[in-house]
Design an enzyme around this catalytic site. Structure first.
Site, PDB file in Angstrom:
ATOM      1  N   HIS A 184       0.888  -1.187   0.029  1.00  0.00           N
ATOM      2  CA  HIS A 184      -0.003   0.004   0.055  1.00  0.00           C
ATOM      3  C   HIS A 184       0.788   1.170  -0.074  1.00  0.00           C
ATOM      4  CE1 HIS A 184      -3.668   2.261   0.631  1.00  0.00           C
ATOM      5  NE2 HIS A 184      -2.915   2.878   1.710  1.00  0.00           N
ATOM      6  N   ASP A 186       0.601   5.426  -0.217  1.00  0.00           N
ATOM      7  CA  ASP A 186      -0.230   6.378  -0.124  1.00  0.00           C
ATOM      8  C   ASP A 186       0.214   7.418  -0.952  1.00  0.00           C
ATOM      9  OD1 ASP A 186      -2.037   5.766   1.758  1.00  0.00           O
ATOM     10  OD2 ASP A 186      -0.980   6.057   3.574  1.00  0.00           O
ATOM     11  N   ASP A 305      -7.871   1.236   2.804  1.00  0.00           N
ATOM     12  CA  ASP A 305      -7.434   2.076   3.810  1.00  0.00           C
ATOM     13  C   ASP A 305      -8.370   3.605   3.969  1.00  0.00           C
ATOM     14  OD1 ASP A 305      -5.830   3.068   5.946  1.00  0.00           O
ATOM     15  OD2 ASP A 305      -4.604   3.989   4.592  1.00  0.00           O
ATOM     16  N   HIS A 510      -7.363   9.386  -0.445  1.00  0.00           N
ATOM     17  CA  HIS A 510      -8.133   9.128   1.080  1.00  0.00           C
ATOM     18  C   HIS A 510      -6.988   9.750   2.135  1.00  0.00           C
ATOM     19  CE1 HIS A 510      -5.573   5.304   0.804  1.00  0.00           C
ATOM     20  NE2 HIS A 510      -5.238   5.698   1.868  1.00  0.00           N
TER      21      HIS A 510
END
Length: 819
Positions: A184, A186, A305, A510
């Site tokens: 993951h 970001d 997430d 997000h």
């Protein structure tokens, strides 16, 4: 966020012939090894990647002298803060290179240590009531007895003892874990958009390197959106442009089915705040990219997430060719434990998607015994399904899987006492779950995260920029479509709109739209909104010039006339403000058809003008024949009456338009959270700076203005406006905000009784309870909405509308908007 480059000249001793040789590099900054002008290995101490394998068995024919370059970033896996993971970047933070060595790696010792780790974890975690724990313990003990650390010839016998345990197979009923490599990243969070570019390269080159030596490894890559290079905004596209050699290797592994693009959207966007059209564009841009680059669209929506999931998402997924959904974020619920890990999720129109939450409650597993046991024990749908996902690899700041994770799971592939662990793919997992789905339960409505409620309000300028830019792009597309339908010579601005949409979609990531990011990211986001506003205004002007060319000719309109356009799908009659020939502002009442335009020339006098009267006590009444209002000197709304019904909306003795200040000191996640206990600290705003005064005395418009002091050093100025023929009251509010750890809201108690309030969401609405009967109810003390919330009973109701806010609540009879 600077990088340093090191030139490393290596000379491997000839005496190391036949040995495995590593280049070891330890630093608290992230790094990347380059060889022959290509990236070959990411280096991250926090991600357990501190070496680059030069050779697995040094041959005489291999080069013994070579040159590497190491790019070292002045930030770690989680940014450049000090003292806390979510600390802001520290400009004084120093990055230290602590080790740079050429070493011989003893593979036999490494394998022996992994064997012992798995056995000792089995002994400790399977429990005294399980005979396998004792078998593992006694095997480990025998291995210690057999092994002489000074005599490598004893290692094979010790490893044979471990292999005997690992080769004892499970029965057919054992739970199967589908392990998928994951990383993951970001797109922006504790680091700016630009740094994520390097994070992608470090992570993906490491994954590709692992795949070259582990052909069974699969890796699910879910992020597309990244920094907006001209006309493009994809991580894949960026890597293709800047790391063409790496991108070519990725494409090879995509073709082999090992490097698996998943997700279906442009970025892993916030699941609540983007409009319905924005969410459609996320899927459109994401699926189109997958189709163009990899020849297929995604069948799984991958959003692990995000801070909650709108009840409209199932319909949007199905409309985008997606029937499967994976996340794990609801495991973060602070109050209620979500009752399922595998279930059907049903949206507001009845659309359903098969949904899976990895029961280990993480997307960053390390392949340990404790994690696979938790995955089985924690599974809330035992008996209904016998398969689950296990996402392994360092994440959030990138990193991805390691060789040790793979080696641990190889030993647990089918070992009695442990669940089966098989390297798998998302498609293989969901295909099995679909076959087992006959007894699954169905969850109807939103997947509300009982945490991070503050993200609906944090960073007000980002929230305002998102809403305004969504509106601008809507208007440009409406006007451009009408223009091209009327005049085939008009060039529809498709490429410009795609660029602007991708900027907006990027900012809906997000940790950006929610405001849970560092200041540098906020500054980047606001800059992108400025670009959308500027370019959008220009495109809108070009469309209007083409669409209304005849009306804009000098002979068609006098200098006194104004062209008014309506980009909504219903006829509107409203009071507008326009500049007169002398530069003064004048008002006009205009009616414009749906998706149409009208010329305003002479001022139109309404049948019922607005009447504004000041009372002896300083309060002011305003009336327009539809509604009548009364405001006290503090700006409180003491009466709001619908004249036809004769019914008042404000309860006797109550104040609407009441500003209230709350303490905002969450447990940990400062920018993310507002806790339920903040409600116990309510303080009405009562310090008046300028009392209520009339600013427009009536006719087409009546208005009043007042100012308050908020907290210690903030100010609030509000203009309250009532227009002719208008069934609502407008509040134009300007806050100069200088408070820390405070939360400002405005409250409207209403004389309506209903057990539910209605909130606008994407392409629809959702009802939530106004009471706190259960823990599920009171956990939603602060919720999100789009442009309105409403509380109604039969034949009567009150709605609160806004143009740039998302946080709201309706408890009992009080509507509250978080500012």
């Amino acid at each position: 966020w600077e990088t340093c480059w090191f030139k490393v000249e290596l000379s491997i001793p000839p005496a190391w012939a036949g040995r495995e040789v590593h280049f070891v590099w330890e630093s608290d900054g992230e790094g990347m090894v380059w060889r022959d002008a290509q990236p070959v290995q990411g280096l991250t101490k926090e991600g357990e990647k501190t070496s680059y394998i030069l050779t697995r068995s040094l041959k005489e024919s291999e080069p013994h002298s070579l040159t590497l370059y190491v790019e070292l970033a002045c930030n770690g896996l989680f940014g450049a803060g000090q003292g806390s993971m979510i600390a802001p970047p520290d400009p004084d933070r120093r990055v230290t290179l602590s080790k740079a060595e050429l070493v011989v790696f003893n593979r036999d010792v490494y394998e022996l240590l992994v064997d012992l780790e798995i056995l000792l974890d089995m002994a400790q975690l399977l429990g005294e009531e399980n005979q396998r724990s004792f078998q593992a313990l006694y095997t480990a003990n025998q291995m210690v007895n057999v092994c002489d650390v000074t005599d490598p010839s004893t290692f094979p016998a010790a490893r044979d003892l471990a292999a005997a345990i690992f080769s004892q197979r499970n029965g057919q009923s054992q739970h199967t874990i589908h392990a998928v490599g994951h990383c993951h990243i970001d797109s922006a969070w504790l680091w700016p958009y630009e740094e994520t570019i390097r994070k992608c390269a470090r992570s993906w080159v490491t994954v590709v390197h692992l795949m070259e030596h582990n052909p069974e490894l699969t890796f699910a890559c879910s992020q597309l959106g990244l920094t907006p290079v001209p006309r493009q905004a994809q991580q894949f596209q960026w890597v293709r442009n800047c790391y063409p050699g790496l991108y070519a290797r990725i494409q090879d592994f995509v073709a082999k089915g090992q490097f698996i693009p998943v997700g279906g959207t442009w970025v892993e966007m916030d699941g609540n705040l983007p409009s319905g059209e924005s969410m459609v564009r996320q899927f459109l841009q994401g699926q189109r990219f997958f189709q163009e680059q990899f020849g297929r669209i995604c069948s799984e929506f991958w959003l692990p997430d995000t801070f909650g999931y709108s009840a409209q998402l199932p319909q949007l997924m199905r409309g985008s060719g997606i029937r499967r959904f994976l996340t794990q974020k609801l495991s973060w619920n602070l109050v209620n434990s979500f009752p399922h890990h595998t279930f059907f999720w049903e949206g507001i129109d009845g659309s359903q998607v098969l949904t899976h939450f990895p029961p280990g409650d993480s997307y960053g597993m390390h392949g340990r015994v404790a994690e696979v046991l938790k995955t089985v024990k924690n599974n809330k749908d035992k008996g209904r399904v016998n398969h689950s996902a296990f996402l392994f690899g360092f994440g959030d700041g990138g990193g991805g899987p390691t060789q040790k994770m793979l080696d641990r799971m190889k030993r647990m592939s089918d070992t009695d006492g442990l669940p089966r662990v098989q390297i798998s793919t998302p498609d293989q997992l969901f295909s099995v779950l679909e076959k087992e789905s006959s007894q699954l339960c169905t969850w109807v409505g939103e997947l509300f995260l009982e945490l991070h409620n503050g993200t609906y309000t944090t960073q007000a300028q980002i929230k305002k920029g998102n809403r305004e830019c969504e509106r601008i792009l809507h208007d440009v597309e409406v006007l451009s479509s009408l223009a091209v339908a009327q005049d085939t010579a008009f060039q529809y601005p498709a490429s410009q709109l795609q660029h602007l949409w991708r900027l907006l979609l990027l900012n809906q990531f997000h940790d950006v739209l929610p405001g849970s990011c560092i200041q540098l990211v906020v500054e980047d986001a606001l800059q992108y909104y400025t670009e959308i506003r500027r370019a959008g205004a220009q495109l809108q002007e070009e469309a209007v010039q083409s669409l209304c060319r005849a009306l804009l000719q000098p002979q068609a309109c006098s200098t006194q006339s104004t062209l008014v356009l309506n980009t909504l799908s219903w006829e509107r009659s409203e009071v507008i403000s326009r500049l007169g020939p002398d530069g003064t502002e004048t008002l006009a009442l205009v009616t414009v058809p749906s998706m149409g335009c009208a010329l305003v020339q002479e001022p139109f006098v309404p049948p019922q003008p607005v009447a504004v009267r000041k009372q002896e006590d300083g309060s002011v009444t305003m009336e327009n024949g539809i509604i009548a209002v009364c405001l006290d000197t503090m700006g409180h709304l003491t009466s709001l009456q619908l004249l036809d019904s004769g019914r008042s909306s404000v309860p006797d003795g109550c104040y609407a338009n009441q500003f209230a200040l709350f303490d905002d000191v969450p447990l940990y996640w400062d920018a993310w959270d507002v806790m339920d206990y903040h409600l116990e600290t309510r303080k009405p705003v009562t310090t008046l700076l300028k009392p209520l005064e009339i600013t427009l005395a009536g006719g087409l418009r009546g208005s009043v203005r007042f100012s308050l002091q908020v907290g210690k050093s903030s100010t609030l100025t509000q203009e309250i406006i009532l227009d002719a023929t208008c069934p609502y009251l407008r509040f134009l509010t300007q806050v100069e905000w200088k408070e820390a750890h405070k939360f400002l809201k405005v409250e409207f108690p209403v004389q309506v009784r209903s057990t539910n309030a209605t909130y606008e969401i994407q392409f629809g609405h959702l009802q939530r309870p106004t009471h706190w009967n259960t823990s599920w109810d009171w956990a939603r003390f602060e919720v999100w909405a789009h442009k309105w919330l409403d509380v109604s009973e039969h034949g009567f109701g009150v709605a609160l509308l806004n143009d740039c806010k998302y946080g709201a609540s309706a408890h009992r009879n009080v509507l509250s908007l978080s500012l």
